[in-house]
Design an enzyme around this catalytic site. Sequence first.
Site, mmCIF file in Angstrom:
data_model
loop_
_atom_site.group_PDB
_atom_site.id
_atom_site.type_symbol
_atom_site.label_atom_id
_atom_site.label_comp_id
_atom_site.label_asym_id
_atom_site.label_seq_id
_atom_site.Cartn_x
_atom_site.Cartn_y
_atom_site.Cartn_z
ATOM 1 N N ASP A 52 0.882 -1.170 0.000
ATOM 2 C CA ASP A 52 0.000 0.000 0.000
ATOM 3 C C ASP A 52 0.918 1.217 0.000
ATOM 4 O OD1 ASP A 52 -1.591 2.175 0.696
ATOM 5 O OD2 ASP A 52 -2.938 0.952 1.930
ATOM 6 N N TYR A 141 -10.962 13.719 -8.943
ATOM 7 C CA TYR A 141 -9.777 13.186 -9.631
ATOM 8 C C TYR A 141 -8.892 14.350 -10.115
ATOM 9 C CZ TYR A 141 -7.196 10.481 -13.202
ATOM 10 O OH TYR A 141 -6.238 9.881 -13.972
HETATM 11 C C1 AKB Z 1 -9.692 8.560 -16.764
HETATM 12 O O1 AKB Z 1 -10.543 8.505 -17.672
HETATM 13 O O2 AKB Z 1 -9.976 8.689 -15.564
HETATM 14 C C2 AKB Z 1 -8.230 8.511 -17.150
HETATM 15 C C3 AKB Z 1 -7.672 9.879 -17.370
HETATM 16 C C4 AKB Z 1 -8.090 10.673 -18.539
HETATM 17 O O3 AKB Z 1 -6.862 10.317 -16.613
HETATM 18 N N1 AKB Z 1 -8.066 7.699 -18.319
#
Ligand code: AKB
Length: 315
Positions: A52, A141
């Site tokens: 991890d 993200y």
């Molecule tokens: C996603 O779709 O999350 C990845 C990216 C574009 O970073 N492939």
Amino acid sequence: MNVLVTGSLGQVGSELALELKRRYGNNNVVASDIRSDETSPLVHDGPFYTLDCRDGTALADIVRKHNVKTIYHLAALLSAVAEARPQDAWDININGLHTVLEVARENGCSVFTPSSIAAFGPTAPKDYTPQNTIQQPTSMYGVTKVSGELLCNYYHKKYGVDTRGVRYPGIISNVTLPGGGTTDYAVEIYYEAVRKKHYTCFLKADTYLDMVYMPDAIKAAVDIMEADPARLRHRNAFNITAMSFSPEDQAAYIRKHIPEFEISYNVDPVRQALANSWPNSLEDYAARVEWGWDPQFDLDAMTADMLNVLSARGV
Ligand code: AKB
């Protein structure tokens, strides 16, 4: 001088670790992942650890035991999973990266970390998004990616850690499937074209996103880490792209090989919103000039290769 790969059973890590073993020698590349997989050659052939990446003690032990001097840090959650589990995404993507950077600082390692087109948000220019521009992502993200870029640049400036990275677009591969990304459709479409001659896409027909074929994505990771540091004006992270297309463009190129192929649409609002907030296309001049980024595959060549390989394998 040895290399450690985190997330080595993931979409990029699995192919990158094998390429690094070919280049630097099987035992000089240490593979690791949070899980194990008895079917992967990486688990049996050469050093492998279940790790991890947030566990700094375990990570530091491996780095010292194997005299690791370069870490390819691939362990992360992708966009759609991150949106479903934002707290985990922050913990894994940011605390994991911070742990890796600390171990690198203490042990004199260089670090490759991928960023993403998701590091841009709706306020950035949509077309030919420049290397240096507004970065206000609206997804968790994207927030982790832009924070990761800043953190890596900070460690470089403050502590002299040799951090380098690229902003990957969607990555298309015929080996390991991606998991939980927004650009996953661009991989699935080839599998379903070969299997069923039909694909139901979760993004709208005219959604443009940047993409790269896996051999070019792997070459980018290797080339940037081998680049002469004197030529690098940027560090984290370089825009790279090989092509920009929509699902309907991709379907048209598949029809060159499978004329009866059909695509239909059942839009997933979460992933559509993610895609809408990202660039249509990137400008990647800095990567070309500073370390020679020069992708070999466009949509036409990639489609031919994907369909050939998947058909031959009988997926
Ligand atoms: C996603 O779709 O999350 C990845 C990216 C574009 O970073 N492939």
